[in-house]
Scaffold this active site. Structure first.
Site, PDB file in Angstrom:
ATOM      1  N   HIS A 176       0.817  -1.217   0.000  1.00 17.43           N
ATOM      2  CA  HIS A 176       0.000   0.000   0.000  1.00 17.43           C
ATOM      3  C   HIS A 176       0.850   1.266   0.000  1.00 17.43           C
ATOM      4  O   HIS A 176       0.355   2.344   0.322  1.00 17.43           O
ATOM      5  CB  HIS A 176      -0.947  -0.005   1.207  1.00 17.43           C
ATOM      6  N   CYS A 200       5.584  10.656  -8.521  1.00 24.57           N
ATOM      7  CA  CYS A 200       5.178  11.693  -9.463  1.00 24.57           C
ATOM      8  C   CYS A 200       3.923  11.239 -10.216  1.00 24.57           C
ATOM      9  O   CYS A 200       3.937  10.198 -10.883  1.00 24.57           O
ATOM     10  CB  CYS A 200       6.294  11.973 -10.478  1.00 24.57           C
ATOM     11  N   CYS A 248       8.637  17.557  -9.676  1.00 26.48           N
ATOM     12  CA  CYS A 248       9.313  16.256  -9.805  1.00 26.48           C
ATOM     13  C   CYS A 248      10.699  16.492 -10.407  1.00 26.48           C
ATOM     14  O   CYS A 248      10.832  17.164 -11.442  1.00 26.48           O
ATOM     15  CB  CYS A 248       8.484  15.356 -10.742  1.00 26.48           C
ATOM     16  N   THR A 298      -3.880  -7.553  11.555  1.00 22.75           N
ATOM     17  CA  THR A 298      -4.732  -6.914  10.553  1.00 22.75           C
ATOM     18  C   THR A 298      -6.178  -7.334  10.770  1.00 22.75           C
ATOM     19  O   THR A 298      -6.468  -8.462  11.139  1.00 22.75           O
ATOM     20  CB  THR A 298      -4.259  -7.227   9.117  1.00 22.75           C
ATOM     21  N   SER A 299      -7.085  -6.385  10.509  1.00 28.24           N
ATOM     22  CA  SER A 299      -8.510  -6.626  10.796  1.00 28.24           C
ATOM     23  C   SER A 299      -9.187  -7.398   9.679  1.00 28.24           C
ATOM     24  O   SER A 299     -10.323  -7.818   9.806  1.00 28.24           O
ATOM     25  CB  SER A 299      -9.233  -5.276  10.959  1.00 28.24           C
ATOM     26  N   ASN A 305      -3.247 -12.168  16.198  1.00 25.06           N
ATOM     27  CA  ASN A 305      -3.973 -10.901  16.259  1.00 25.06           C
ATOM     28  C   ASN A 305      -4.488 -10.655  17.674  1.00 25.06           C
ATOM     29  O   ASN A 305      -4.726 -11.594  18.428  1.00 25.06           O
ATOM     30  CB  ASN A 305      -5.156 -10.925  15.268  1.00 25.06           C
TER      31      ASN A 305
HETATM   32  C1  BV8 Z   1      -8.474  -2.040  -5.008  1.00 23.58           C
HETATM   33  C2  BV8 Z   1      -3.080   3.423   2.512  1.00 23.58           C
HETATM   34  C3  BV8 Z   1      -9.051  -2.367  -7.265  1.00 23.58           C
HETATM   35  C4  BV8 Z   1      -2.000   3.949   3.346  1.00 23.58           C
HETATM   36  C5  BV8 Z   1      -4.746   1.737   2.573  1.00 23.58           C
HETATM   37  C6  BV8 Z   1     -16.012   0.185  -2.878  1.00 23.58           C
HETATM   38  C7  BV8 Z   1     -15.409   1.242  -3.558  1.00 23.58           C
HETATM   39  C8  BV8 Z   1     -14.039   1.249  -3.839  1.00 23.58           C
HETATM   40  C9  BV8 Z   1     -13.261   0.175  -3.457  1.00 23.58           C
HETATM   41  C10 BV8 Z   1     -13.877  -0.849  -2.777  1.00 23.58           C
HETATM   42  C11 BV8 Z   1     -15.230  -0.870  -2.499  1.00 23.58           C
HETATM   43  N1  BV8 Z   1     -15.509  -2.016  -1.811  1.00 23.58           N
HETATM   44  C12 BV8 Z   1     -14.370  -2.729  -1.667  1.00 23.58           C
HETATM   45  C13 BV8 Z   1     -13.383  -2.029  -2.251  1.00 23.58           C
HETATM   46  C14 BV8 Z   1     -12.016  -2.403  -2.336  1.00 23.58           C
HETATM   47  C15 BV8 Z   1     -11.253  -1.587  -1.297  1.00 23.58           C
HETATM   48  C16 BV8 Z   1     -11.648  -2.102   0.073  1.00 23.58           C
HETATM   49  O1  BV8 Z   1     -11.261  -3.178   0.443  1.00 23.58           O
HETATM   50  N2  BV8 Z   1     -12.443  -1.295   0.813  1.00 23.58           N
HETATM   51  C17 BV8 Z   1     -12.875  -1.711   2.137  1.00 23.58           C
HETATM   52  C18 BV8 Z   1     -12.917  -0.498   3.077  1.00 23.58           C
HETATM   53  C19 BV8 Z   1     -14.231  -2.388   2.021  1.00 23.58           C
HETATM   54  N3  BV8 Z   1      -9.876  -1.830  -1.573  1.00 23.58           N
HETATM   55  C20 BV8 Z   1      -9.233  -1.006  -2.404  1.00 23.58           C
HETATM   56  O2  BV8 Z   1      -9.709   0.007  -2.875  1.00 23.58           O
HETATM   57  C21 BV8 Z   1      -7.833  -1.450  -2.775  1.00 23.58           C
HETATM   58  N4  BV8 Z   1      -7.687  -1.355  -4.188  1.00 23.58           N
HETATM   59  O3  BV8 Z   1      -9.340  -2.791  -4.649  1.00 23.58           O
HETATM   60  O4  BV8 Z   1      -8.193  -1.768  -6.311  1.00 23.58           O
HETATM   61  C22 BV8 Z   1      -8.514  -2.050  -8.573  1.00 23.58           C
HETATM   62  C23 BV8 Z   1      -8.571  -3.039  -9.534  1.00 23.58           C
HETATM   63  C24 BV8 Z   1      -8.093  -2.765 -10.786  1.00 23.58           C
HETATM   64  C25 BV8 Z   1      -7.549  -1.503 -11.063  1.00 23.58           C
HETATM   65  C26 BV8 Z   1      -7.501  -0.523 -10.073  1.00 23.58           C
HETATM   66  C27 BV8 Z   1      -7.988  -0.789  -8.829  1.00 23.58           C
HETATM   67  C28 BV8 Z   1      -6.789  -0.541  -2.180  1.00 23.58           C
HETATM   68  C29 BV8 Z   1      -6.806  -0.647  -0.684  1.00 23.58           C
HETATM   69  C30 BV8 Z   1      -5.638   0.137  -0.116  1.00 23.58           C
HETATM   70  C31 BV8 Z   1      -6.144   1.362   0.600  1.00 23.58           C
HETATM   71  N5  BV8 Z   1      -5.023   1.970   1.325  1.00 23.58           N
HETATM   72  N6  BV8 Z   1      -3.736   2.332   3.171  1.00 23.58           N
HETATM   73  C32 BV8 Z   1      -2.480   4.440   4.650  1.00 23.58           C
HETATM   74  O5  BV8 Z   1      -3.046   5.543   4.703  1.00 23.58           O
HETATM   75  O6  BV8 Z   1      -2.260   3.704   5.614  1.00 23.58           O
HETATM   76  S1  BV8 Z   1      -5.656   0.670   3.465  1.00 23.58           S
HETATM   77  C33 BV8 Z   1      -5.253   0.839   5.091  1.00 23.58           C
HETATM   78  O7  BV8 Z   1      -6.321   0.285   5.813  1.00 23.58           O
HETATM   79  C34 BV8 Z   1      -4.052   0.032   5.466  1.00 23.58           C
HETATM   80  O8  BV8 Z   1      -3.050   0.042   4.512  1.00 23.58           O
HETATM   81  C35 BV8 Z   1      -4.617  -1.323   5.734  1.00 23.58           C
HETATM   82  O9  BV8 Z   1      -4.629  -2.101   4.583  1.00 23.58           O
HETATM   83  C36 BV8 Z   1      -6.019  -0.971   6.115  1.00 23.58           C
HETATM   84  C37 BV8 Z   1      -6.084  -1.004   7.608  1.00 23.58           C
HETATM   85  O10 BV8 Z   1      -6.171  -2.301   7.916  1.00 23.58           O
HETATM   86  P1  BV8 Z   1      -5.306  -2.902   9.096  1.00 23.58           P
HETATM   87  O11 BV8 Z   1      -3.863  -2.752   8.804  1.00 23.58           O
HETATM   88  O12 BV8 Z   1      -5.837  -4.254   9.292  1.00 23.58           O
HETATM   89  O13 BV8 Z   1      -5.596  -1.988  10.364  1.00 23.58           O
HETATM   90  P2  BV8 Z   1      -6.917  -2.016  11.267  1.00 23.58           P
HETATM   91  O14 BV8 Z   1      -6.854  -0.851  12.189  1.00 23.58           O
HETATM   92  O15 BV8 Z   1      -8.110  -2.189  10.384  1.00 23.58           O
HETATM   93  O16 BV8 Z   1      -6.778  -3.366  12.124  1.00 23.58           O
HETATM   94  C38 BV8 Z   1      -5.725  -3.502  13.049  1.00 23.58           C
HETATM   95  C39 BV8 Z   1      -5.799  -4.910  13.589  1.00 23.58           C
HETATM   96  O17 BV8 Z   1      -4.715  -5.092  14.490  1.00 23.58           O
HETATM   97  C40 BV8 Z   1      -7.070  -5.184  14.374  1.00 23.58           C
HETATM   98  O18 BV8 Z   1      -7.582  -6.454  14.018  1.00 23.58           O
HETATM   99  C41 BV8 Z   1      -6.610  -5.204  15.838  1.00 23.58           C
HETATM  100  O19 BV8 Z   1      -7.313  -6.137  16.617  1.00 23.58           O
HETATM  101  C42 BV8 Z   1      -5.176  -5.648  15.683  1.00 23.58           C
HETATM  102  N7  BV8 Z   1      -4.282  -5.168  16.738  1.00 23.58           N
HETATM  103  C43 BV8 Z   1      -4.324  -3.976  17.399  1.00 23.58           C
HETATM  104  N8  BV8 Z   1      -3.295  -3.921  18.278  1.00 23.58           N
HETATM  105  C44 BV8 Z   1      -2.608  -5.085  18.163  1.00 23.58           C
HETATM  106  C45 BV8 Z   1      -3.224  -5.876  17.185  1.00 23.58           C
HETATM  107  N9  BV8 Z   1      -2.782  -7.098  16.850  1.00 23.58           N
HETATM  108  C46 BV8 Z   1      -1.690  -7.550  17.502  1.00 23.58           C
HETATM  109  N10 BV8 Z   1      -1.036  -6.858  18.447  1.00 23.58           N
HETATM  110  C47 BV8 Z   1      -1.467  -5.624  18.814  1.00 23.58           C
HETATM  111  N11 BV8 Z   1      -0.799  -4.943  19.753  1.00 23.58           N
END
Ligand code: BV8
Length: 233
Positions: free
Chosen positions: A109, A117, A136, A176-177, A201
Site C-alpha cells: 500500500h 510523481c 518532480c 490486521t482486521s 492478532n
Molecule cells: C483495489 C493506505 C481495485 C496507506 C490503505 C467500494 C469502492 C471502492 C473500493 C472498494 C469498495 N468495496 C471494496 C473495495 C475495495 C477496497 C476495500 O477493500 N475497501 C474496504 C474499506 C471495504 N480496496 C481497495 O480500494 C484497494 N484497491 O481494490 O483496487 C482495482 C482493480 C483494478 C484496477 C484498479 C484498482 C486498495 C486498498 C488500499 C487502501 N489503502 N492504506 C495508509 O493511509 O495507511 S488501506 C489501510 O487500511 C491500510 O493500509 C490497511 O490495509 C487498512 C487497515 O487495515 P489494518 O492494517 O488491518 O488496520 P486495522 O486498524 O483495520 O486493524 C488492526 C488490527 O490489528 C485489528 O484487528 C486489531 O485487533 C489488531 N491489533 C491492534 N493492536 C494489536 C493488534 N494485533 C496484535 N497486536 C497488537 N498490539
C-alpha cells in the site's frame, strides 16, 4: 507443525500498535478527526490536496518518534535465519520493518517515506513534508504526491504477491482486521493452494474463520514466540 519451506507473512497496523502508531479501526483510529477512507482516495486528493498532503505529512513526521517493537525485531530475525523462501507483505506505510532490519519485504500500500510523481510515475525517497505541487526532479511537473495506494487504486506488486501465495506452504497474518481487500483475501488464496494458515492478532479479525489456527494476543508477545517455534524446527 509441518515441515515448512516457503512462508508468506501479511502484516497490518496491529504490528505497529505497540510502537505507538495508531491503528485505523481501533480506539484513536481517526486521524485529525478524519477516517482513513475519507482522506485516502484519489477524489480526496483532487478535492483537497492540502488536507491529504498534510494528513500524510503528520504521519510521516510521527515516524521519528517511534521505533520498531519486539514483533518487528522477531520478523527481522526470521528473515535473517530462515533458510527457505520468505516474503513479508506489509499493508503498513511506516518504515518499522525496515528499521528492524527486515529485507525480504514489500509494501503493497506504499510508503510514507516515498513520493510518487503523478505525471511520470517516478519515485523518490521523501523523509520530510511534501507540499502539493512539489516539482518532480525527473520530469519537472509540479506533480509529486504521497506514494500511497489510495482506496480504488491497485495495490503494488500484486503479481509477485500472488505468485508467492501460490508457492507458499505457510501463510501467517499478523495485526490486521481483514477489512481491506485484496489483502483480506490472501488467506483464501493461500488455502486454495494448500498452504497452512495462521493468524496472530489481538482479537478475532474479519477473516478469522478462514485460518487453520488463530492465536489471540499482542504481536509483541505472540510473534517472538512463534518465530522461536519456527526456527527451532
Ligand atoms: C483495489 C493506505 C481495485 C496507506 C490503505 C467500494 C469502492 C471502492 C473500493 C472498494 C469498495 N468495496 C471494496 C473495495 C475495495 C477496497 C476495500 O477493500 N475497501 C474496504 C474499506 C471495504 N480496496 C481497495 O480500494 C484497494 N484497491 O481494490 O483496487 C482495482 C482493480 C483494478 C484496477 C484498479 C484498482 C486498495 C486498498 C488500499 C487502501 N489503502 N492504506 C495508509 O493511509 O495507511 S488501506 C489501510 O487500511 C491500510 O493500509 C490497511 O490495509 C487498512 C487497515 O487495515 P489494518 O492494517 O488491518 O488496520 P486495522 O486498524 O483495520 O486493524 C488492526 C488490527 O490489528 C485489528 O484487528 C486489531 O485487533 C489488531 N491489533 C491492534 N493492536 C494489536 C493488534 N494485533 C496484535 N497486536 C497488537 N498490539
Amino acid at each position: 507443525m509441518a515441515d515448512y519451506r516457503n512462508i508468506v507473512i501479511l502484516t497490518g497496523a496491529g504490528i505497529s500498535a505497540e510502537s505507538g502508531l495508531a491503528t485505523f479501526r481501533g480506539p484513536g483510529g481517526l486521524w485529525e478527526g478524519h477516517r482513513v477512507e475519507d482522506v485516502c482516495t484519489p477524489e480526496a486528493l483532487a478535492h483537497d490536496p492540502a488536507l491529504v498532503h498534510r494528513f500524510y505529512d503528520l504521519r510521516r513526521a510521527a515516524l521519528a518518534a517511534v521505533a520498531p517493537n519486539a514483533a518487528h525485531a522477531a520478523l527481522a530475525r526470521l528473515d535473517a535465519e530462515w533458510p527457505g523462501e520468505l516474503l513479508i507483505v506489509t499493508q503498513n506505510v511506516d518504515d518499522l520493518h525496515e528499521r528492524a532490519g527486515t529485507g525480504r519485504l514489500l509494501h503493497m500500500h506504499g510508503e510514507l517515506t516515498s513520493a510518487l510523481c503523478a505525471a511520470c510515475d517516478a519515485r523518490v525517497s521523501w523523509p520530510g513534508d511534501l507540499p502539493p505541487k512539489t516539482p518532480c526532479a525527473a520530469c519537472g511537473a509540479p506533480a509529486l504526491r504521497p506514494d500511497i495506494v489510495f482506496f480504488g487504486e491497485m495495490p503494488y506488486q500484486m503479481e509477485r504477491i500472488e505468485r508467492a501465495l501460490a508457492a507458499c506452504d505457510l501463510f501467517v497474518s499478523i495485526g490486521t482486521s481483514g477489512a481491506v481487500y485484496p489483502a483480506a483475501g490472501f488467506v483464501q488464496t493461500a488455502r486454495h493452494y494448500g498452504a497452512e494458515t495462521l493468524e496472530l492478532n489481538l482479537e478475532p479479525s474479519g477473516g478469522s474463520g478462514w485460518f487453520g489456527e488463530s492465536r489471540l494476543g499482542p504481536a509483541g508477545v505472540l510473534v517472538p514466540a512463534w518465530v522461536d517455534e519456527v526456527l527451532a524446527r
